[in-house]
Write an enzyme that holds these catalytic residues in place. Structure first.
Site, short mmCIF file in Angstrom:
data_model
loop_
_atom_site.label_atom_id
_atom_site.label_comp_id
_atom_site.label_asym_id
_atom_site.label_seq_id
_atom_site.Cartn_x
_atom_site.Cartn_y
_atom_site.Cartn_z
N GLU A 31 113.91 -102.26 -85.27
CA GLU A 31 114.85 -101.90 -86.66
C GLU A 31 113.25 -100.95 -87.65
O GLU A 31 112.39 -100.90 -87.11
CB GLU A 31 114.53 -103.12 -87.08
N ARG A 258 110.00 -112.34 -74.70
CA ARG A 258 108.94 -111.53 -75.46
C ARG A 258 107.40 -111.62 -74.90
O ARG A 258 106.75 -112.31 -74.61
CB ARG A 258 109.33 -112.84 -76.30
N LYS A 268 105.74 -107.66 -87.20
CA LYS A 268 105.21 -106.63 -88.06
C LYS A 268 105.13 -106.97 -89.39
O LYS A 268 104.64 -106.00 -90.35
CB LYS A 268 106.61 -105.55 -87.93
P1 ATP Z 1 109.38 -108.15 -84.89
O1 ATP Z 1 108.65 -109.30 -84.58
O2 ATP Z 1 107.24 -107.69 -84.47
O3 ATP Z 1 109.12 -107.76 -86.11
P2 ATP Z 1 110.95 -107.34 -83.59
O4 ATP Z 1 111.77 -107.67 -82.86
O5 ATP Z 1 111.98 -107.70 -85.19
O6 ATP Z 1 109.62 -107.27 -84.02
P3 ATP Z 1 112.44 -104.84 -83.48
O7 ATP Z 1 112.38 -103.03 -84.33
O8 ATP Z 1 113.22 -105.58 -84.24
O9 ATP Z 1 111.31 -105.78 -84.07
O10 ATP Z 1 112.66 -105.04 -82.04
C1 ATP Z 1 113.01 -103.81 -81.34
C2 ATP Z 1 113.21 -104.16 -79.84
O11 ATP Z 1 111.56 -104.75 -80.24
C3 ATP Z 1 114.14 -105.46 -79.99
O12 ATP Z 1 115.13 -105.58 -78.29
C4 ATP Z 1 113.38 -106.33 -78.97
O13 ATP Z 1 113.50 -107.43 -78.30
C5 ATP Z 1 111.58 -105.37 -78.95
N1 ATP Z 1 110.74 -106.10 -78.94
C6 ATP Z 1 110.33 -106.79 -80.23
N2 ATP Z 1 108.71 -107.06 -80.01
C7 ATP Z 1 108.89 -107.74 -78.60
C8 ATP Z 1 107.55 -108.81 -77.65
N3 ATP Z 1 106.97 -108.91 -78.23
N4 ATP Z 1 108.04 -108.22 -76.82
C9 ATP Z 1 109.38 -107.25 -76.27
N5 ATP Z 1 110.12 -107.20 -76.47
C10 ATP Z 1 109.61 -107.08 -78.36
MG MG Z 2 112.67 -107.67 -85.55
#
Ligand code: ATP
Ligand code: MG
Length: 749
Positions: A31, A258, A268
């Site tokens: 996102e 994760r 984020k």
């Molecule tokens: P955050 O919680 O840090 O905001 P998010 O999961 O909301 O992260 P997205 O931008 O939705 O962030 O994630 C994009 C991709 O990256 C998704 O497929 C998510 O599963 C992966 N991702 C995000 N954080 C991690 C992590 N800590 N380890 C592995 N993959 C991740």
């Molecule tokens: Mg997210």
């Protein structure tokens, strides 16, 4: 790349073999609401890596369904990150927002099938109606609306006739499903917001659970790889695609663990807070765990890829030690970068018996690095060395310059101390020395024995540079928020001195400053007039918790002994102390190592230990806190003594105060010399363990966070930590964490 196949690659291979898919198509679907971090790097590495390994392709897709938080600058940062890590996507970046019209049509189709309805309950009612893990939910009366009514309402939602929250489109599945996510999940919500790409065209936006599976389908994704917290969403993912009877092959979702790293926050939202609060200089602050931050700091793409490869892909969440990431960058740079000399805290040395000047040829790379190149080091009567590399009253095991002990100037001559010049307050301002003409490195016939070689620069030709020393952004292993920030994470040295070739020849952008660590010419602030270098990482893991490798087992280590002598070597007495600390007192080897090598610290420690028998806690505070203050002040200027430290730790041991508060008390002691008990008393820092005080605070926290309570009850047990953290915060860190933990767990049951 990896030696053994991970579970995702096993699935992919089976699916290719069985003919389920002709080609592997994955996607990385962030996102665009923040800069990507090291967790995203793991996801990029997996998705693009699998596509590359099996000759498929991977789409970079912006999952831009939440108009209020998204922005083009984040899209650019995501593209940069993927590119920088060395991956390519074909032609275009995909956007979920491009599918809005198609997604709308799919929703209409579901309505026509009687599989979706417009609900008009309030948010609160929806939550109530959903039930709990143990109780079935109940369906909204609006679920009885006819197809025609639903179509009409949904169209008017789209046209913007209703206010935010007035209606919502839901799938009609099962309000008593064991998987709470299947209790008529929300598909579309009203949001009167400007979208950074779609503009003002839409008044409704699809929810993740509806948009994601269909975007995957539209793009022909085969393997939709996501993190474990989406496990329960998989049922909806399949339900949508099945119910719409979409043509095969369809994508399937697979979950992996994760990435979490200690001393690091990786949400984020929290990173945005740091940026907006000015705790860091921006998303690319070299202390940030963002790709932009690592890049600015000097990490190489290869080191991050190696890290992602090493940690592997698992199906259970765990926390990786940040030292492993630091190891990867050190390991990568070790075989690549030139070794040069920079003096961070210079003290002048005048070499009495030297006249004129000369240039010393010195290789940029050590023997075991397969690279060629050398520079000329100017040398003359006045040089600078590191203030630390001279000691008038050296502790045992000090191997550098002392009144009794000569030292080698790296690549150059051996010098011997003659006298020091001091200012009126007794600080050394200059060292007078003599050099030995026959001792030049490479042709030494002087017969003089030295125990180490130190870095130096020629006073006449050295360049003044700014050096930014970075340490971990958080001092807590599992940081929660701003209160866990490390106040010493950035130290700027304005007038370090570096040998001229680094600036004039620019043999590289990254360097090893001998005996200091790895450094990177800051890509933004560096100019020829004011060169700026960022510390990437130290030469070894100064935090190491794990047992050190047995000493001197390899050639490189044997060499290290020569270079930074005292660090690898222990005297008999030190060894005996070390053994006692590890065997009898059960200290970990790094702590024991630090204590055993430092007479000052070990005698302080022993004294505290004679007052209080709490070897581990005492060792920790001495090695961390006391040592830090000692470094800043001289020991005769310490405001506190060993007995007071013992008293402080005793209060922690018997739970009068929490260890967090103990740190605060320690800082006060170091400042004022007051007794710890007095400080605790006068500031009202006594730990709160009384449930009658804590429970109301818990109630308040629970009342303020209904969403998280729901999530917790729906099975996200990780949120327990969140609640505990909030309660601790509300008490200024004074509540007893153990008690809070138990009480919160009881409340949420
Ligand atoms: P955050 O919680 O840090 O905001 P998010 O999961 O909301 O992260 P997205 O931008 O939705 O962030 O994630 C994009 C991709 O990256 C998704 O497929 C998510 O599963 C992966 N991702 C995000 N954080 C991690 C992590 N800590 N380890 C592995 N993959 C991740
Ligand atoms: Mg997210």
């Amino acid at each position: 790349m990896s030696e053994s196949k991970d579970f995702l690659r096993t699935i992919v291979e089976e699916d290719l073999k069985s003919g389920k898919y002709k080609e592997v198509v994955t996607r990385f679907p962030p996102e665009p609401n923040g800069f990507p971090h090291i967790g995203h790097a793991k996801s990029i590495f997996i998705n693009f890596g699998i596509a590359r390994d099996y000759n498929g392709h991977c789409n970079l897709r912006m999952d831009d369904t939440n108009p209020t938080k998204e922005d083009t600058k984040y899209v650019e940062a995501l593209q940069d990150a993927v590119e920088w890590l060395g991956f390519e996507w074909d032609n275009q970046v995909y956007f979920t927002s491009d599918y809005f019209p198609k997604l709308y049509d799919y929703a209409v189709e579901l309505i026509k099938m009687g599989k979706a309805y417009v609900d008009s309950l309030t948010e609160e009612e929806i939550r109530e109606y959903r039930g709990t893990v143990t109780e079935a939910g109940k369906r909204s009366k609006y679920a009885q609306r006819t197809v025609e009514e639903n179509l009409d309402l949904f169209e008017r939602m789209k046209k913007g006739e209703f206010k935010n929250g007035e209606h919502i489109l839901r799938a009609k599945i099962d309000m008593s499903a064991a998987n709470m996510k299947m209790r008529d999940p929300l598909l579309y919500r009203i949001r009167h917001s400007h979208h950074f790409r779609a503009g003002n065209e839409w008044s409704i936006y699809p929810m993740y659970d509806f948009a994601h599976c269909l975007s995957d389908y539209i793009e022909g994704i085969s393997h939709s790889i996501c993190t474990l917290e989406f496990e329960n969403n998989r049922d909806i993912y399949n339900w949508v695609l099945d119910t719409l009877e979409l043509e095969l092959p369809r994508p399937y979702q697979h979950e992996f663990a994760r990435l979490a790293i200690n001393y690091t926050v990786m949400s984020k939202r929290k990173l945005l807070e740091l940026v907006e609060g000015g705790q860091v200089s921006g998303w690319d602050d070299p202390r940030m765990p963002t790709i932009a931050g690592y890049r600015r700091r000097g990490y190489t793409p290869q080191s991050i890829l190696n890290f992602c490869d090493q940690i592997g892909i698992a199906k259970a969440n765990s926390t990786v030690d940040v030292a492993q990431l630091e190891f990867c960058i050190r390991d990568d740079l070790n075989t690549k970068v030139p070794r040069v000399m920079c003096v961070l805290d210079p003290i002048k040395v005048t070499i009495k018996n030297y006249e004129g000047s000369e240039e010393i040829e010195a290789p940029y790379y050590p023997h075991d690095v397969p690279k060629e190149g050398s520079r000329k080091l100017p040398f003359s009567k006045e040089i600078y060395i590191e203030r630390d590399d001279f000691n008038e009253n050296p502790p045992k095991g000090y191997f550098r310059l002392t009144p009794q002990q000569p030292v080698r100037l790296r690549h150059g001559f051996i010098i011997t101390y003659k006298e020091v010049i001091k200012d009126s307050s007794g600080n050394i301002t200059e060292i007078i020395a003599e050099y030995h003409p026959e001792s030049k490195s490479g042709s030494d016939s002087s017969g003089i024995k030295v125990k180490s070689a130190i870095q130096w620069v020629d006073a006449a030709s050295a360049k003044s540079v700014e050096v930014r020393l970075y340490d971990r952004l958080y001092s807590s292993e599992a940081p929660e928020g701003l209160e866990d920030l490390n106040p010493h994470s950035l130290k700027v040295i304005k007038n370090a001195l570096i040998e001229p070739s680094v600036i004039n020849e620019k043999p590289d952008e990254r360097f090893q400053f001998e005996r200091q660590g790895y450094f990177y010419a800051d890509p933004i602030d560096y100019t020829d007039e004011t060169p700026v270098f960022n510390k990437i990482v130290g030469l070894k893991d100064s935090y190491a918790k794990k047992k050190k490798a047995p000493e001197n087992t390899s050639k490189t280590q044997a060499k290290k002994v020569q270079i930074d002598g005292e660090e690898a070597h222990m005297s008999e007495a030190q060894k005996a102390l070390f053994d006692k600390y590890t065997n009898e007192l059960k200290l970990n080897s790094e702590v024991a190592n630090i204590l055993a090598r430092d007479e000052h610290l070990s005698s302080f420690y022993e004294e505290a230990l004679s007052v209080l028998n709490s070897p581990v806690s005492l060792a920790n505070i001495v090695v961390n806190e006391v040592a830090r203050v000692l470094k800043e002040k001289q020991s005769d200027k310490l405001k506190f003594n060993a007995t007071q430290i013992a008293e402080l730790i005793k209060m922690v041991d018997d739970e009068t105060i929490s260890s967090k508060i103990a740190k605060e008390v320690f800082e006060k002691m170091a400042e004022s010399g007051e007794n710890p008990a007095q400080i605790v008393e006068s500031k009202g820092l006594v730990q709160i363990s009384d449930p009658s005080i804590i429970l109301p605070i818990i109630d308040e926290v629970i009342a303020k966070n209904p969403d998280n309570v729901l999530k917790f009850k729906a099975g996200n047990t990780k949120l327990l930590g969140f609640f505990v953290g909030q309660v601790l915060k509300a008490t200024g860190g004074k509540a007893n964490p153990k008690v809070v933990n138990e009480l919160v767990a009881g409340k949420l049951k």
